[in-house]
Each structure stands twice: as structure tokens, then as C-alpha cells.
Write a protein that holds these residues in place. Structure first.
Motif, PDB file in Angstrom:
ATOM      1  N   GLY A 148       0.556  -1.625   0.252  1.00 45.87           N
ATOM      2  CA  GLY A 148       0.055   0.199  -0.024  1.00 45.87           C
ATOM      3  C   GLY A 148       0.566   1.290   0.064  1.00 45.87           C
ATOM      4  O   GLY A 148       0.512   2.471  -0.018  1.00 45.87           O
ATOM      5  N   GLN A 149       2.446   0.935  -0.157  1.00 47.30           N
ATOM      6  CA  GLN A 149       3.145   2.511  -0.027  1.00 47.30           C
ATOM      7  C   GLN A 149       3.347   2.607  -1.135  1.00 47.30           C
ATOM      8  O   GLN A 149       3.318   1.895  -2.271  1.00 47.30           O
ATOM      9  N   LEU A 150       3.972   3.433  -1.378  1.00 48.39           N
ATOM     10  CA  LEU A 150       4.225   4.379  -2.900  1.00 48.39           C
ATOM     11  C   LEU A 150       6.130   3.884  -3.534  1.00 48.39           C
ATOM     12  O   LEU A 150       6.316   2.919  -2.191  1.00 48.39           O
ATOM     13  N   SER A 151       5.032   3.509  -4.366  1.00 53.11           N
ATOM     14  CA  SER A 151       7.370   2.618  -4.757  1.00 53.11           C
ATOM     15  C   SER A 151       8.306   4.317  -5.755  1.00 53.11           C
ATOM     16  O   SER A 151       7.330   5.054  -5.346  1.00 53.11           O
ATOM     17  N   ALA A 190       0.344  -6.966 -12.968  1.00 52.56           N
ATOM     18  CA  ALA A 190      -0.469  -7.523 -11.492  1.00 52.56           C
ATOM     19  C   ALA A 190      -0.676  -8.958 -12.353  1.00 52.56           C
ATOM     20  O   ALA A 190      -1.034  -9.473 -12.940  1.00 52.56           O
ATOM     21  N   GLN A 191       0.195  -9.894 -10.972  1.00 49.52           N
ATOM     22  CA  GLN A 191      -0.978 -11.030 -11.422  1.00 49.52           C
ATOM     23  C   GLN A 191      -1.041 -11.973 -10.230  1.00 49.52           C
ATOM     24  O   GLN A 191      -0.210 -12.106  -9.338  1.00 49.52           O
ATOM     25  N   GLY A 192      -1.991 -12.513  -9.776  1.00 48.93           N
ATOM     26  CA  GLY A 192      -2.117 -12.675  -8.276  1.00 48.93           C
ATOM     27  C   GLY A 192      -2.220 -11.511  -7.189  1.00 48.93           C
ATOM     28  O   GLY A 192      -2.205 -10.613  -7.293  1.00 48.93           O
ATOM     29  N   SER A 193      -0.636 -11.857  -6.496  1.00 50.51           N
ATOM     30  CA  SER A 193      -0.836 -11.393  -5.200  1.00 50.51           C
ATOM     31  C   SER A 193       0.476 -10.609  -5.307  1.00 50.51           C
ATOM     32  O   SER A 193       1.129  -9.804  -5.114  1.00 50.51           O
ATOM     33  N   THR A 194       1.116 -10.621  -6.668  1.00 51.06           N
ATOM     34  CA  THR A 194       2.537 -10.601  -7.465  1.00 51.06           C
ATOM     35  C   THR A 194       1.963  -9.148  -8.191  1.00 51.06           C
ATOM     36  O   THR A 194       1.104  -8.924  -9.005  1.00 51.06           O
ATOM     37  N   LEU A 195       2.687  -7.684  -7.792  1.00 46.80           N
ATOM     38  CA  LEU A 195       2.836  -6.503  -8.623  1.00 46.80           C
ATOM     39  C   LEU A 195       3.965  -5.767  -8.741  1.00 46.80           C
ATOM     40  O   LEU A 195       5.178  -6.127  -8.060  1.00 46.80           O
ATOM     41  N   VAL A 196       4.338  -5.669  -9.799  1.00 52.04           N
ATOM     42  CA  VAL A 196       5.398  -4.828 -10.093  1.00 52.04           C
ATOM     43  C   VAL A 196       5.199  -3.434 -11.520  1.00 52.04           C
ATOM     44  O   VAL A 196       4.080  -3.548 -11.793  1.00 52.04           O
ATOM     45  N   VAL A 197       6.016  -2.768 -10.658  1.00 52.07           N
ATOM     46  CA  VAL A 197       6.000  -1.154 -11.505  1.00 52.07           C
ATOM     47  C   VAL A 197       6.849  -0.442 -12.053  1.00 52.07           C
ATOM     48  O   VAL A 197       8.341  -1.008 -11.570  1.00 52.07           O
ATOM     49  N   VAL A 198       7.112  -0.511 -13.694  1.00 56.24           N
ATOM     50  CA  VAL A 198       8.082  -0.138 -14.273  1.00 56.24           C
ATOM     51  C   VAL A 198       8.045   1.368 -14.450  1.00 56.24           C
ATOM     52  O   VAL A 198       7.070   2.129 -14.855  1.00 56.24           O
ATOM     53  N   PHE A 219      12.698  -1.461 -11.960  1.00 51.58           N
ATOM     54  CA  PHE A 219      11.777  -1.990 -11.901  1.00 51.58           C
ATOM     55  C   PHE A 219      11.039  -1.522  -9.833  1.00 51.58           C
ATOM     56  O   PHE A 219      12.610  -1.572 -10.221  1.00 51.58           O
ATOM     57  N   GLU A 220      10.260  -1.836  -9.472  1.00 50.39           N
ATOM     58  CA  GLU A 220      10.350  -2.782  -7.831  1.00 50.39           C
ATOM     59  C   GLU A 220       9.295  -3.569  -8.557  1.00 50.39           C
ATOM     60  O   GLU A 220       8.099  -3.724  -9.334  1.00 50.39           O
ATOM     61  N   LEU A 221       9.214  -4.713  -7.606  1.00 52.04           N
ATOM     62  CA  LEU A 221       8.342  -5.824  -7.333  1.00 52.04           C
ATOM     63  C   LEU A 221       7.683  -6.501  -5.681  1.00 52.04           C
ATOM     64  O   LEU A 221       8.931  -5.633  -5.321  1.00 52.04           O
ATOM     65  N   SER A 222       6.294  -6.530  -5.488  1.00 52.88           N
ATOM     66  CA  SER A 222       6.571  -6.951  -4.381  1.00 52.88           C
ATOM     67  C   SER A 222       5.299  -8.467  -4.589  1.00 52.88           C
ATOM     68  O   SER A 222       4.654  -8.483  -5.487  1.00 52.88           O
ATOM     69  N   ASP A 223       5.371  -8.933  -3.683  1.00 52.96           N
ATOM     70  CA  ASP A 223       4.548 -10.542  -3.846  1.00 52.96           C
ATOM     71  C   ASP A 223       4.395 -10.214  -2.571  1.00 52.96           C
ATOM     72  O   ASP A 223       4.494 -10.327  -1.253  1.00 52.96           O
ATOM     73  N   GLY A 224       2.729  -9.974  -2.231  1.00 52.72           N
ATOM     74  CA  GLY A 224       1.510  -9.804  -1.035  1.00 52.72           C
ATOM     75  C   GLY A 224       2.412  -8.320  -0.644  1.00 52.72           C
ATOM     76  O   GLY A 224       2.356  -7.025  -1.339  1.00 52.72           O
ATOM     77  N   LYS A 226       5.390  -8.297   1.206  1.00 50.51           N
ATOM     78  CA  LYS A 226       6.903  -8.132   1.135  1.00 50.51           C
ATOM     79  C   LYS A 226       7.335  -7.578  -0.326  1.00 50.51           C
ATOM     80  O   LYS A 226       6.876  -7.314  -1.581  1.00 50.51           O
ATOM     81  N   ARG A 227       8.374  -6.632   0.053  1.00 55.09           N
ATOM     82  CA  ARG A 227       8.984  -5.517  -0.929  1.00 55.09           C
ATOM     83  C   ARG A 227      10.314  -6.808  -1.678  1.00 55.09           C
ATOM     84  O   ARG A 227      11.274  -6.770  -0.647  1.00 55.09           O
ATOM     85  N   LEU A 228      10.358  -7.443  -2.804  1.00 55.92           N
ATOM     86  CA  LEU A 228      11.290  -8.313  -3.932  1.00 55.92           C
ATOM     87  C   LEU A 228      12.810  -7.617  -3.821  1.00 55.92           C
ATOM     88  O   LEU A 228      13.683  -7.237  -4.002  1.00 55.92           O
TER      89      LEU A 228
END
Length: 321
Positions: A148-151, A190-198, A219-224, A226-228
Motif C-alpha cells: 500500500g506504499q508508494l514505489s 499485476a498477477q495474483g499477489s505479485t505487483l511490478v511497477v516499471v 522496476f520494483e516488485l512486491s509479493d503480497g 513483501k517488497r522483493l
């Protein structure tokens, strides 16, 4: 200018509290300060460059015109100036030309407070204000991650979920995260619980930037929650511990999750915070597949110096178990 405009907006938002005193001298002092600040903005806003600061300055002028006695002329002039400022600052998809999500959030918060001033006067806000809030909310949601935070882009920090949620509630609109912001330059997968912002846009050249960053194709990637994969962020904070040489280092290509060649930046970093020569064109091809998304990107930031095009292929797919 933006701070003065924001100050007026906060004064008007808390007017029932700060003007609740029965002390006539105190009340007069507050109103006089409000009037002086509005006059200062009227005299200085014309010299401000296009951007979020100009939008917030004009928003303060309009708020003063709405809520102070005899402010009809100020309101009319302010609304004309605000319309021009919004058109020059906002992209067609709700972003801002400086490409900073943190700056967009501040600007939306100011416009949301201005909308409350219209409501207090039982007047309809200018359509351009409503449109900016509607499109801007979707654009802002498009650059949030699973927590829920900004990238972190163009020096911005991953601002907290409560702050982002408060800004979105203030917009007063229901919006979905924008998946493709071609003009603003961000793509969301966005796919399932995974998000990518490019970062899929050219750098914001010729813009007044406090800490512009060379981040193309990062890019930034999170799963649920968790920021990966993340960028360093933080260069725009401008205060300890992010200051001096560290703040400059956070602007570099190496501080972002993208390719760095020969320890050089894909776009030149100017001492005044702006961005110089480097990337001039970003090519993008996006495909929506049955089980996900495919994003094919390239930029020319290293072509003239080294003869290489940076191409990045991102696939976010849901695979069968």
C-alpha cells in the motif's frame, strides 16, 4: 510559492478551530496574515515555472478568494490561473510532468483541500479540479505496491500506507490502479499477489526537479506485502541523513534496479537537480496474455557513448500448478 499556497489551504481547512477564539485582535491578525499571503502569491505566482508548485500556489489563491470577504475577483482570476497550471503540470493520464509520485500525492492533497473549500461555499468546483483528482487518484494507485506504499521514483520515498490512503480518500473518487500510463511513463503488471511497477518513460527533461533520477527501465516488485526488488529512493528528502554526496548518489542509475554500463548514468545528472543528455527515446510494446502480461522495453541512453541499446523483457505470468 507551493508552501505559501499549502499554508493557505491548511489555514482554511482548520478555520473553525483557529478562528474560534473570541479575541477580536487575534482573529483580525489571522485574517490579515491570510490576506497578505494571498497577495504575495498573486504577485509571485506568474514567475513560477510550470509544475506542481504552481498548481498548489494557484490553489491557495482560489481558496482565499472563496473564503475571504470580497474575494470574488481573486477567485475568478485564481481559477483561470489554476486551470492553466493544471493543464501545464498534469499529463493526460493523471500523472505530473516531473514524474514524481510523491509530488503527485502532495498536489492531489492540495487540490482535495481546495475542493473542500468549494463544498464549504456550497459551490461546484471547477471541472478541471475534479478531473485532475479523478485521473490523479488512479495514477497514484498505479505506482503503489502490495504493502500500500508508494514505489520510489524521482527521489521519492516509499511513503506510508496511511498517508497514501488519506490522500486517496481526500480525492473523494473511486478509482482503480492505472495499469498503463504512457504519458506519465509508468507501467504496472499485476498477477495474483505479485505487483511490478516499471519506469517506462523518458526522463523529465527541462523540468524543475529537486533531485531528478536516471532510472529508465528500472522496476520494483512486491509479493503480497513483501517488497522483493526496489530502488534506493530518498534523494528528494533533502535533509539528514539523506543529504550531500549521498543524496547525489541516490540519483544515479546504479541506485535503481536497471542496467548500468561502465559505471555511468544512462542520463546525465545536472548539479541543479535536473537531468541532461542521455535517454531521448523509450520504446514500449505491451501484450496482455491469457495468463499474464508481457512488456518489451528499450532505451537509447547508452547508444551515442557506447553503441548499445538497453532492452528489457519482463514477463509476469500465472503458471499452472
Amino acid at each position: 510559492g507551493d508552501f505559501a499556497g499549502r499554508r493557505i489551504l491548511f489555514w482554511t481547512a482548520y478555520a473553525p478551530l483557529i478562528l474560534s477564539s473570541a479575541d477580536i485582535v487575534y482573529r483580525s491578525s489571522v485574517l490579515n496574515a491570510l490576506g497578505r499571503t494571498a497577495r504575495h502569491l498573486e504577485q509571485s505566482v506568474g514567475r513560477m515555472p510550470a509544475g506542481t508548485a504552481a498548481v498548489e500556489a494557484w490553489a491557495g489563491i482560489v481558496a482565499a478568494g472563496l473564503l475571504m470577504p470580497g474575494g470574488e475577483g481573486r477567485r475568478i482570476a485564481g481559477e483561470a490561473g489554476l486551470a492553466d497550471a493544471v493543464e501545464q503540470c498534469f499529463t493526460s493520464d493523471g500523472g505530473v510532468l516531473c514524474r514524481s509520485p510523491a509530488r503527485l500525492m502532495d498536489c492531489l492533497s492540495s487540490l482535495a483541500m481546495l475542493q473542500k473549500c468549494y463544498e464549504a461555499r456550497r459551490a461546484a468546483p471547477e471541472p478541471i479540479v475534479t478531473e485532475a483528482l479523478t485521473c490523479g487518484a488512479a495514477a497514484l494507485m498505479g505506482v503503489t505496491l502490495g504493502d500500500g506504499q508508494l514505489s520510489s521514483w524521482q527521489g521519492g520515498l516509499p511513503l506510508s500506507k496511511p498517508d497514501v490512503d488519506a490522500a486517496l480518500r481526500g480525492c473523494g473518487v473511486r478509482a482503480r490502479p492505472l495499469q498503463q500510463a504512457f504519458d506519465w511513463g509508468y507501467q504496472r503488471l499485476a498477477q495474483g499477489s505479485t505487483l511490478v511497477v516499471v519506469d517506462a518513460g523518458a526522463p523529465p527533461l527541462n523540468q524543475l526537479l529537486p533531485m531528478g533520477c536516471a532510472s529508465t527501465l528500472a522496476f520494483e516488485l512486491s509479493d503480497g506485502k513483501k517488497r522483493l526488488i526496489v530502488n534506493c529512493g530518498g534523494a528528494e528528502a533533502g535533509a539528514p541523513p539523506v543529504a550531500g554526496a549521498l543524496a547525489q548518489a541516490l540519483r544515479t542509475t546504479a541506485a535503481h534496479s536497471t542496467l548500468t554500463l561502465a559505471d555511468s548514468n544512462l542520463t546525465a545528472l545536472l548539479p541543479n537537480g535536473g537531468l541532461g543528455k542521455g535517454v531521448t527515446e523509450v520504446e514500449l510494446n505491451r501484450q496482455e496474455l491469457e495468463n499474464g502480461s508481457r512488456l518489451d522495453l528499450s532505451h537509447d541512453g547508452y547508444v551515442r557513448r557506447m553503441g548499445y541499446v538497453h532492452r528489457r523483457l519482463l514477463l509476469l505470468l500465472e503458471l499452472p500448478l
